[in-house]
Design a protein around this motif. Structure first.
Motif, PDB file in Angstrom:
ATOM      1  N   LEU A   1      46.893  49.868  42.427  1.00 37.12           N
ATOM      2  CA  LEU A   1      46.831  49.308  43.782  1.00 37.12           C
ATOM      3  C   LEU A   1      45.404  49.253  44.307  1.00 37.12           C
ATOM      4  O   LEU A   1      44.951  48.213  44.803  1.00 37.12           O
ATOM      5  N   VAL A   2      44.682  50.349  44.189  1.00 34.52           N
ATOM      6  CA  VAL A   2      43.310  50.402  44.693  1.00 34.52           C
ATOM      7  C   VAL A   2      42.419  49.414  43.927  1.00 34.52           C
ATOM      8  O   VAL A   2      41.617  48.690  44.529  1.00 34.52           O
TER       9      VAL A   2
ATOM     10  N   ALA B   1      43.326  46.615  42.444  1.00 37.33           N
ATOM     11  CA  ALA B   1      43.676  45.242  42.840  1.00 37.33           C
ATOM     12  C   ALA B   1      43.080  44.888  44.198  1.00 37.33           C
ATOM     13  O   ALA B   1      42.529  43.801  44.376  1.00 37.33           O
ATOM     14  N   LEU B   2      43.169  45.815  45.157  1.00 37.41           N
ATOM     15  CA  LEU B   2      42.625  45.545  46.493  1.00 37.41           C
ATOM     16  C   LEU B   2      41.100  45.409  46.464  1.00 37.41           C
ATOM     17  O   LEU B   2      40.539  44.521  47.102  1.00 37.41           O
ATOM     18  N   ILE B   3      40.440  46.282  45.719  1.00 36.58           N
ATOM     19  CA  ILE B   3      38.977  46.192  45.601  1.00 36.58           C
ATOM     20  C   ILE B   3      38.581  44.903  44.882  1.00 36.58           C
ATOM     21  O   ILE B   3      37.615  44.233  45.267  1.00 36.58           O
TER      22      ILE B   3
ATOM     23  N   ILE C   1      40.172  42.041  44.886  1.00 37.54           N
ATOM     24  CA  ILE C   1      40.314  40.920  45.828  1.00 37.54           C
ATOM     25  C   ILE C   1      39.100  40.858  46.752  1.00 37.54           C
ATOM     26  O   ILE C   1      38.490  39.800  46.930  1.00 37.54           O
ATOM     27  N   MET C   2      38.758  42.001  47.343  1.00 36.58           N
ATOM     28  CA  MET C   2      37.644  42.016  48.300  1.00 36.58           C
ATOM     29  C   MET C   2      36.333  41.628  47.643  1.00 36.58           C
ATOM     30  O   MET C   2      35.582  40.807  48.180  1.00 36.58           O
TER      31      MET C   2
ATOM     32  N   SER D   1      39.951  35.147  43.182  1.00 39.46           N
ATOM     33  CA  SER D   1      40.377  36.473  43.641  1.00 39.46           C
ATOM     34  C   SER D   1      41.819  36.750  43.238  1.00 39.46           C
ATOM     35  O   SER D   1      42.202  37.902  43.040  1.00 39.46           O
TER      36      SER D   1
ATOM     37  N   ALA E   1      42.688  40.044  41.166  1.00 36.37           N
ATOM     38  CA  ALA E   1      43.689  40.996  41.655  1.00 36.37           C
ATOM     39  C   ALA E   1      44.764  41.285  40.619  1.00 36.37           C
ATOM     40  O   ALA E   1      45.070  42.456  40.343  1.00 36.37           O
TER      41      ALA E   1
ATOM     42  N   LEU F   1      45.363  44.772  38.659  1.00 37.26           N
ATOM     43  CA  LEU F   1      46.675  45.419  38.750  1.00 37.26           C
ATOM     44  C   LEU F   1      47.250  45.698  37.357  1.00 37.26           C
ATOM     45  O   LEU F   1      47.670  46.820  37.057  1.00 37.26           O
TER      46      LEU F   1
END
Length: 154
Positions: free
Chosen positions: A6-7, A9-11, A13-14, A45, A49, A53
């Motif tokens: 999760l972390v 994937a979020l990083i 994307i950003m 992105s 992501a 993931l």
């Protein structure tokens, strides 16, 4: 407990969204901060992501797990969609926008619309929807790299 998939994937994307700004600036010499909140462009992105993931799931649960299998197939579908269907929709939007401009010009010239109130300006369709295959590739590559970097650092 730290949720690596999760972390990561979020990083991913950003970072993929933020890095679009300097890449586009380098290419066009125009600063467009809105790229951080838009679709399309280099890198993808979406690809970053889903690859982050899937890589995180592979590291945590193993590449023989059912979770990895689901995530892997999900990633392939997302990346195919980003470079196929969404890209085609963007190309169609370009043609439709040009047709609208041409039609409006024709109407204005043919009927002397200068004497009447102008029609409400129609909002153009978003043309940058999908990705070129190279954008999907580098998005995916950045997602994998970010996940391994997080795994080894944390």
């Amino acid at each position: 407990m730290f949720n690596l998939p999760l972390v990561a994937a979020l990083i991913a994307i950003m970072l993929a969204q933020i890095i679009k700004i300097p890449i586009q600036f380098f290419i066009t010499k125009e600063l467009n901060l809105n790229l951080a909140f838009s679709t399309g462009g280099m890198p993808s992105s979406h690809s970053a992501a889903v690859c982050a993931l899937t890589t995180g799931v592979g590291i945590v649960d193993g590449i023989t797990s059912m979770t990895f299998a689901v995530s892997f197939v999900f990633s392939i579908i997302i990346m195919f969609d980003a470079s196929g269907v969404r890209r085609q929709a963007g190309e169609q939007a370009i043609v439709i926008n040009q047709l609208l401009k041409d039609f409006q010009y024709f109407v204005d010239e043919a009927k002397q619309w200068n004497k009447k109130e102008k029609f409400t300006k129609q909002e153009e369709l978003k043309e940058l929807l999908g990705h070129q295959p190279i954008e999907v590739f580098f998005g995916g590559l950045s997602g994998v790299g970010i996940t391994f970097l997080l795994y080894f650092l944390l």
